[in-house]
Design a protein around this motif. Sequence first.
Motif, PDB file in Angstrom:
ATOM      1  N   ILE A 286       5.260   2.897  -2.582  1.00 40.04           N
ATOM      2  CA  ILE A 286       5.213   4.169  -2.558  1.00 40.04           C
ATOM      3  C   ILE A 286       5.563   4.576  -1.394  1.00 40.04           C
ATOM      4  N   ALA A 287       4.898   4.683  -0.154  1.00 40.32           N
ATOM      5  CA  ALA A 287       5.639   5.138   0.876  1.00 40.32           C
ATOM      6  C   ALA A 287       6.844   4.456   1.377  1.00 40.32           C
ATOM      7  N   LEU A 288       7.311   3.338   1.169  1.00 37.35           N
ATOM      8  CA  LEU A 288       9.298   3.283   1.643  1.00 37.35           C
ATOM      9  C   LEU A 288       9.550   4.017   0.458  1.00 37.35           C
ATOM     10  N   GLY A 289       9.467   3.817  -0.593  1.00 43.04           N
ATOM     11  CA  GLY A 289      10.654   4.531  -1.465  1.00 43.04           C
ATOM     12  C   GLY A 289      10.785   6.255  -1.258  1.00 43.04           C
ATOM     13  N   LYS A 290       8.944   6.294   0.687  1.00 41.53           N
ATOM     14  CA  LYS A 290       9.288   7.987   0.174  1.00 41.53           C
ATOM     15  C   LYS A 290      10.113   8.012   1.951  1.00 41.53           C
ATOM     16  N   GLY A 291      10.131   6.668   2.698  1.00 42.78           N
ATOM     17  CA  GLY A 291      10.546   6.558   3.802  1.00 42.78           C
ATOM     18  C   GLY A 291       9.620   7.222   4.190  1.00 42.78           C
ATOM     19  N   LEU A 292       7.988   7.076   3.895  1.00 45.59           N
ATOM     20  CA  LEU A 292       7.130   7.131   5.054  1.00 45.59           C
ATOM     21  C   LEU A 292       7.153   5.602   5.102  1.00 45.59           C
ATOM     22  N   VAL A 293       7.950   5.314   6.960  1.00 47.61           N
ATOM     23  CA  VAL A 293       8.149   3.201   7.634  1.00 47.61           C
ATOM     24  C   VAL A 293       7.732   4.006   8.995  1.00 47.61           C
ATOM     25  N   ILE A 294       7.702   3.224   9.407  1.00 44.93           N
ATOM     26  CA  ILE A 294       7.097   3.122  10.843  1.00 44.93           C
ATOM     27  C   ILE A 294       8.402   2.373  11.349  1.00 44.93           C
ATOM     28  N   PRO A 295       9.126   2.249  12.738  1.00 44.74           N
ATOM     29  CA  PRO A 295      10.064   1.352  13.656  1.00 44.74           C
ATOM     30  C   PRO A 295      10.577   0.563  13.109  1.00 44.74           C
ATOM     31  N   GLY A 296      11.132  -0.328  12.481  1.00 43.77           N
ATOM     32  CA  GLY A 296      10.707  -1.574  12.012  1.00 43.77           C
ATOM     33  C   GLY A 296      10.708  -2.064  10.495  1.00 43.77           C
TER      34      GLY A 296
ATOM     35  N   GLU B 170       4.696  16.589   4.435  1.00 40.45           N
ATOM     36  CA  GLU B 170       5.386  16.711   2.979  1.00 40.45           C
ATOM     37  C   GLU B 170       5.505  15.450   2.709  1.00 40.45           C
ATOM     38  N   LYS B 171       5.764  14.438   3.632  1.00 44.24           N
ATOM     39  CA  LYS B 171       6.181  12.775   2.801  1.00 44.24           C
ATOM     40  C   LYS B 171       4.561  12.206   2.573  1.00 44.24           C
ATOM     41  N   ASN B 172       3.566  12.648   3.596  1.00 45.05           N
ATOM     42  CA  ASN B 172       2.587  12.054   3.405  1.00 45.05           C
ATOM     43  C   ASN B 172       1.803  12.138   2.067  1.00 45.05           C
ATOM     44  N   ALA B 173       1.461  14.474   1.911  1.00 40.22           N
ATOM     45  CA  ALA B 173       1.129  14.229   0.834  1.00 40.22           C
ATOM     46  C   ALA B 173       1.919  14.052  -0.486  1.00 40.22           C
ATOM     47  N   GLU B 174       3.042  14.039  -0.308  1.00 45.90           N
ATOM     48  CA  GLU B 174       4.001  13.414  -1.726  1.00 45.90           C
ATOM     49  C   GLU B 174       2.967  11.850  -2.066  1.00 45.90           C
ATOM     50  N   CYS B 175       3.259  11.144  -0.947  1.00 45.92           N
ATOM     51  CA  CYS B 175       2.952   9.656  -0.699  1.00 45.92           C
ATOM     52  C   CYS B 175       1.236   9.882  -1.746  1.00 45.92           C
ATOM     53  N   ALA B 176       0.187  10.484  -0.886  1.00 47.72           N
ATOM     54  CA  ALA B 176      -1.914  10.762  -1.763  1.00 47.72           C
ATOM     55  C   ALA B 176      -1.004  11.080  -3.058  1.00 47.72           C
ATOM     56  N   VAL B 177       0.009  12.128  -3.527  1.00 46.46           N
ATOM     57  CA  VAL B 177      -0.250  12.564  -5.073  1.00 46.46           C
ATOM     58  C   VAL B 177       0.042  11.294  -5.436  1.00 46.46           C
ATOM     59  N   ASP B 178       1.316  10.557  -5.515  1.00 47.29           N
ATOM     60  CA  ASP B 178       1.857   9.782  -6.085  1.00 47.29           C
ATOM     61  C   ASP B 178       0.591   8.553  -6.203  1.00 47.29           C
TER      62      ASP B 178
END
Length: 153
Positions: free
Chosen positions: A1-11, A48-56
Motif C-alpha cells: 500500500i505504502a509503495l503504491g502511494k509513493g510513501l517510501v524512504i530514499p532507496g 496526506e499520503k500517510n492518511a491515505e495509507c492508514a485508510v487503505d
Amino acid sequence: IALGKGLVIPGGMPVINTTLLGALVHMVEALSLDRLIEVIKGNTPKPEKNAECAVDGFNTVNSMTEQKGGPKARSDGEPSGGLTNRRFPVYNREKMKHCHRCQICYMVCPSLALQFEGDPIHFLLNREFCTGCGICIEECPRDAISWEGKEND
C-alpha cells in the motif's frame, strides 16, 4: 500500500507504519479511524499520503473480514490477495557459509518473519508475515540476504 502511494524512504523502502496503524485500528477498535487520521495529519511528514495509507490499511482489513472464512489460501499454501506477486528476501547459500549468526536480520525484521531452526542455525522466512520491506537485506553485515530471483548461489 505504502509503495503504491509513493510513501517510501530514499532507496525505495516503503514506510508501512501508518498502513499498519490503520489496520490495527480496525482490528482492536480502540480508536476511531477519524481520530487516527486527525493525529496523522497533525503530526507526520507527508500527512496526506500517510492518511491515505492508514485508510487503505483499515479498508484492507475490513474487506478481508467481510469475506467468508477470511482470506483465502492457494493450494500450494501461499496466501492470496495480492501477496503472490511480491518479492521476498532469500539467503545467499554461498555467502551464508561466512555468516557469523549475528542475528541482526532477525532483530531488525519489523514483522517477525524470520525464524531459526536446527543446529547449526538455519534461517527460515515466513512469507505470510514478511512485508517485503528489505530491512534484513540492508542490515546484513555479510550481504548474505538478497531478493528472490537474484543471484543466490
